[in-house]
Motif scaffolding. Structure first.
Motif, PDB file in Angstrom:
ATOM      1  N   ASP A  12      -9.400  36.775 -16.217  1.00  0.00           N
ATOM      2  CA  ASP A  12      -8.554  35.531 -15.740  1.00  0.00           C
ATOM      3  C   ASP A  12      -8.372  34.319 -16.497  1.00  0.00           C
ATOM      4  O   ASP A  12      -7.354  34.774 -15.893  1.00  0.00           O
ATOM      5  CB  ASP A  12      -9.172  36.005 -14.305  1.00  0.00           C
ATOM      6  N   ALA A  36       3.281  25.578  -9.868  1.00  0.00           N
ATOM      7  CA  ALA A  36       3.818  26.679  -9.026  1.00  0.00           C
ATOM      8  C   ALA A  36       3.188  27.957  -9.226  1.00  0.00           C
ATOM      9  O   ALA A  36       3.256  28.530  -7.556  1.00  0.00           O
ATOM     10  CB  ALA A  36       5.081  26.610  -9.875  1.00  0.00           C
ATOM     11  N   THR A  37       2.402  28.299  -9.853  1.00  0.00           N
ATOM     12  CA  THR A  37       2.118  29.202  -9.696  1.00  0.00           C
ATOM     13  C   THR A  37       0.788  28.920 -10.448  1.00  0.00           C
ATOM     14  O   THR A  37       0.277  29.461 -11.198  1.00  0.00           O
ATOM     15  CB  THR A  37       2.796  30.471 -10.869  1.00  0.00           C
ATOM     16  N   GLY A  39      -2.041  30.830 -10.075  1.00  0.00           N
ATOM     17  CA  GLY A  39      -3.313  32.324 -10.262  1.00  0.00           C
ATOM     18  C   GLY A  39      -4.828  31.669 -10.307  1.00  0.00           C
ATOM     19  O   GLY A  39      -5.311  31.413  -9.398  1.00  0.00           O
ATOM     20  N   GLY A  41      -5.606  29.907 -12.087  1.00  0.00           N
ATOM     21  CA  GLY A  41      -6.383  28.195 -12.479  1.00  0.00           C
ATOM     22  C   GLY A  41      -6.423  27.879 -13.605  1.00  0.00           C
ATOM     23  O   GLY A  41      -6.662  27.424 -14.192  1.00  0.00           O
ATOM     24  N   ASP A  61       0.621  28.775  -4.497  1.00  0.00           N
ATOM     25  CA  ASP A  61      -0.188  30.254  -5.010  1.00  0.00           C
ATOM     26  C   ASP A  61       0.543  31.129  -3.563  1.00  0.00           C
ATOM     27  O   ASP A  61       0.075  30.331  -2.508  1.00  0.00           O
ATOM     28  CB  ASP A  61      -0.855  30.845  -5.188  1.00  0.00           C
ATOM     29  N   ASP A  63      -0.399  33.713  -3.355  1.00  0.00           N
ATOM     30  CA  ASP A  63      -1.484  35.236  -2.854  1.00  0.00           C
ATOM     31  C   ASP A  63      -2.986  34.841  -2.562  1.00  0.00           C
ATOM     32  O   ASP A  63      -3.824  33.966  -3.426  1.00  0.00           O
ATOM     33  CB  ASP A  63      -1.708  35.652  -4.559  1.00  0.00           C
ATOM     34  N   GLY A  86       2.089  29.895  -0.456  1.00  0.00           N
ATOM     35  CA  GLY A  86       3.560  30.583  -0.295  1.00  0.00           C
ATOM     36  C   GLY A  86       4.249  30.218  -1.277  1.00  0.00           C
ATOM     37  O   GLY A  86       3.643  30.378  -2.514  1.00  0.00           O
ATOM     38  N   ASP A  87       5.161  29.923  -0.834  1.00  0.00           N
ATOM     39  CA  ASP A  87       6.435  30.968  -2.083  1.00  0.00           C
ATOM     40  C   ASP A  87       6.337  28.727  -2.679  1.00  0.00           C
ATOM     41  O   ASP A  87       7.147  28.796  -2.281  1.00  0.00           O
ATOM     42  CB  ASP A  87       8.128  31.398  -0.796  1.00  0.00           C
ATOM     43  N   ASP A 108       4.134  28.992 -13.925  1.00  0.00           N
ATOM     44  CA  ASP A 108       4.255  30.247 -14.918  1.00  0.00           C
ATOM     45  C   ASP A 108       4.411  31.961 -14.381  1.00  0.00           C
ATOM     46  O   ASP A 108       3.160  31.887 -13.484  1.00  0.00           O
ATOM     47  CB  ASP A 108       2.053  30.542 -15.306  1.00  0.00           C
ATOM     48  N   GLY A 110       5.338  35.857 -12.703  1.00  0.00           N
ATOM     49  CA  GLY A 110       5.109  36.852 -12.270  1.00  0.00           C
ATOM     50  C   GLY A 110       4.323  37.216 -11.679  1.00  0.00           C
ATOM     51  O   GLY A 110       3.443  36.211 -11.024  1.00  0.00           O
ATOM     52  N   VAL A 111       3.375  38.231 -11.517  1.00  0.00           N
ATOM     53  CA  VAL A 111       1.829  38.634 -11.719  1.00  0.00           C
ATOM     54  C   VAL A 111       0.575  38.210 -12.694  1.00  0.00           C
ATOM     55  O   VAL A 111       1.109  38.427 -13.797  1.00  0.00           O
ATOM     56  CB  VAL A 111       1.327  40.230 -11.626  1.00  0.00           C
ATOM     57  N   SER A 112      -0.555  37.860 -12.107  1.00  0.00           N
ATOM     58  CA  SER A 112      -1.648  36.898 -13.011  1.00  0.00           C
ATOM     59  C   SER A 112      -2.685  38.213 -12.926  1.00  0.00           C
ATOM     60  O   SER A 112      -2.656  39.668 -12.932  1.00  0.00           O
ATOM     61  CB  SER A 112      -2.356  36.867 -11.908  1.00  0.00           C
ATOM     62  N   GLN A 115      -4.078  39.999 -10.068  1.00  0.00           N
ATOM     63  CA  GLN A 115      -3.275  41.099  -9.489  1.00  0.00           C
ATOM     64  C   GLN A 115      -3.200  42.288 -10.147  1.00  0.00           C
ATOM     65  O   GLN A 115      -3.131  43.432  -9.536  1.00  0.00           O
ATOM     66  CB  GLN A 115      -2.066  40.798  -8.727  1.00  0.00           C
ATOM     67  N   MET A 135       2.346  40.221  -3.612  1.00  0.00           N
ATOM     68  CA  MET A 135       2.234  38.970  -4.075  1.00  0.00           C
ATOM     69  C   MET A 135       1.501  37.728  -2.929  1.00  0.00           C
ATOM     70  O   MET A 135       0.422  37.811  -3.230  1.00  0.00           O
ATOM     71  CB  MET A 135       2.963  38.012  -4.758  1.00  0.00           C
TER      72      MET A 135
HETATM   73  C1  SAM Z   1       1.282  34.501 -14.754  1.00  0.00           C
HETATM   74  S1  SAM Z   1       0.054  34.170 -12.880  1.00  0.00           S
HETATM   75  C2  SAM Z   1      -0.001  32.783 -13.474  1.00  0.00           C
HETATM   76  C3  SAM Z   1      -1.394  31.811 -14.065  1.00  0.00           C
HETATM   77  C4  SAM Z   1      -2.453  31.160 -13.703  1.00  0.00           C
HETATM   78  N1  SAM Z   1      -1.152  30.003 -15.192  1.00  0.00           N
HETATM   79  C5  SAM Z   1      -3.332  30.981 -14.759  1.00  0.00           C
HETATM   80  O1  SAM Z   1      -3.548  30.403 -16.236  1.00  0.00           O
HETATM   81  O2  SAM Z   1      -4.485  31.446 -13.878  1.00  0.00           O
HETATM   82  C6  SAM Z   1       1.316  33.839 -11.548  1.00  0.00           C
HETATM   83  C7  SAM Z   1       0.836  33.575 -10.620  1.00  0.00           C
HETATM   84  O3  SAM Z   1       2.035  33.254  -9.585  1.00  0.00           O
HETATM   85  C8  SAM Z   1       1.717  33.425  -8.261  1.00  0.00           C
HETATM   86  N2  SAM Z   1       3.387  33.779  -7.894  1.00  0.00           N
HETATM   87  C9  SAM Z   1       4.327  34.587  -8.541  1.00  0.00           C
HETATM   88  N3  SAM Z   1       5.786  33.883  -7.927  1.00  0.00           N
HETATM   89  C10 SAM Z   1       5.626  33.037  -6.805  1.00  0.00           C
HETATM   90  C11 SAM Z   1       6.019  32.645  -6.148  1.00  0.00           C
HETATM   91  N4  SAM Z   1       6.992  32.877  -6.175  1.00  0.00           N
HETATM   92  N5  SAM Z   1       5.681  31.382  -4.935  1.00  0.00           N
HETATM   93  C12 SAM Z   1       4.677  31.385  -5.599  1.00  0.00           C
HETATM   94  N6  SAM Z   1       3.359  31.700  -6.375  1.00  0.00           N
HETATM   95  C13 SAM Z   1       3.976  32.755  -7.152  1.00  0.00           C
HETATM   96  C14 SAM Z   1       1.316  34.991  -8.440  1.00  0.00           C
HETATM   97  O4  SAM Z   1       1.107  35.640  -7.115  1.00  0.00           O
HETATM   98  C15 SAM Z   1       0.624  34.856  -9.522  1.00  0.00           C
HETATM   99  O5  SAM Z   1      -0.945  34.354  -9.032  1.00  0.00           O
END
Ligand code: SAM
Length: 318
Positions: A12, A36-37, A39, A41, A61, A63, A86-87, A108, A110-112, A115, A135
């Motif tokens: 992960d 903002a994303t 994931g 961590g 996040d 999710d 939240g978004d 960052d 997209g999906v993690s 996910q 998500m």
């Molecule tokens: C590529 S992963 C991030 C990975 C993280 N940077 C890491 O190093 O572990 C993207 C994360 O952003 C979240 N995400 C994507 N779009 C989002 C949004 N509009 N608002 C909040 N979270 C969002 C997803 O749920 C996912 O957990």
């Protein structure tokens, strides 16, 4: 025992372009960092170190399944941490409206891996699971609703614009035919429909034949482009002068949004090009730090194939 969605995996924590993000965001002790994303961590662990015990780390996040990762990050971090579910567009807009500032903001997108690797989330064409792709599992619309309820015309448009799928119309038509017999409930059903809709040679072409449709559905279900469009201006508003923001995207649609936003904010003036002098008076608000998008090295891609399509852009607030 935790259900599998809540169990951290060894794979992960592989943050993409981590050294480059760290260099471009240039986090200093005392800063407020907005991730903002969050994931799992991966970036958080790297960036929080640069705070050297002073400052705060705000993780966002949509999710809620990332909570165990946040808790573990928070326990190990030497700075104040906070998690907001939240978004990111809503959360950052709220922050900006309340006059809260940030020194570094990371998207960052997209999906993690977490996910994608949990088949039960329905993001992957490689495993049979309920067609979901949300998500945020509490969101109203899943891929199942979209595939069964959108018109064939809407599906064609989604597959074409978000997946650049050549056989968009044929696939949408086939979905229409199959769902009249029975609803499309699973990823495997959808993969079979896609395979049956496209010409035989395309089934054995580059990449999995369902890759583009799955990407398109995921973008639509989570309104990924809309969220980014709204979040970037809010992030700029939230940044303090000299603050930096970075965006990692994984497909050209997202990258284009980031590139255009950065360019237009760097340019400032919005007057038509044939105006002899500026009449709008709009000043540049960002300085772009990445003339071209930063790409992962061959070494990073070899170690983490998911990094292959990553593009990083960053800018500093004027
Ligand atoms: C590529 S992963 C991030 C990975 C993280 N940077 C890491 O190093 O572990 C993207 C994360 O952003 C979240 N995400 C994507 N779009 C989002 C949004 N509009 N608002 C909040 N979270 C969002 C997803 O749920 C996912 O957990």
């Amino acid at each position: 025992m935790l259900p599998s969605v809540l169990q951290p995996n060894a794979t992960d924590h592989v943050p993409v372009l981590a050294d480059e993000v760290r260099r471009l965001l240039d986090v200093q002790p005392g800063d407020t960092v907005v991730d903002a994303t969050f994931g799992s961590g991966g970036h958080a662990t790297v960036l929080a170190e640069d705070l050297r015990g002073e400052g705060r780390y705000v993780a966002i996040d949509r999710d809620p399944n990332v909570m165990p990762y946040f808790e573990s990050f928070s326990r190990g971090a030497a700075v104040k941490t906070r998690f907001l579910a939240g978004d990111f567009a809503d959360v950052i807009e709220r922050f900006a409206d309340n006059g809260r500032g940030a020194d570094a903001i990371l998207f960052d997108l997209g999906v993690s891996s977490m996910q994608l690797d949990r088949p039960e989330r329905g993001f992957s064409y490689a495993a049979d699971a309920p067609l979901d792709m949300r998500m945020d599992p509490s969101a109203e619309m899943s891929a199942r609703e979209l595939v069964n309820e959108a018109s064939e015309r809407e599906l064609t448009e989604i597959f074409r614009s978000y997946g650049e799928e050549r056989y968009a119309r044929q696939i949408a038509k086939r979905i229409g035919r199959e769902r009249r017999k029975q609803p499309v409930e699973t990823t495997a059903q959808l993969v079979e429909i896609i395979k049956a809709a496209i010409p035989t040679p395309a089934r054995f072409g580059e990449g999995h034949p369902a890759r583009r449709v799955f990407q398109a559905l995921r973008i639509a279900v989570n309104d990924e482009l809309g969220a980014l469009e709204s979040a970037l201006p809010a992030a700029l508003e939230m940044l303090r002068p000299g603050g930096r923001m970075a965006v990692i995207s994984f497909h050209s649609l997202e990258d284009r949004i980031a590139k255009r936003f950065f360019r237009s904010e760097e340019h400032g003036c919005t007057c038509p090009p044939d105006f002899p002098v500026c009449a709008c008076g709009r000043e540049p608000s960002l300085r772009v730090l990445t003339r071209r998008a930063v790409r992962p090295t061959a070494r990073e891609t070899a170690a983490n194939p998911r990094a292959a399509s990553a593009r990083l852009r960053a800018a500093v607030k004027a």
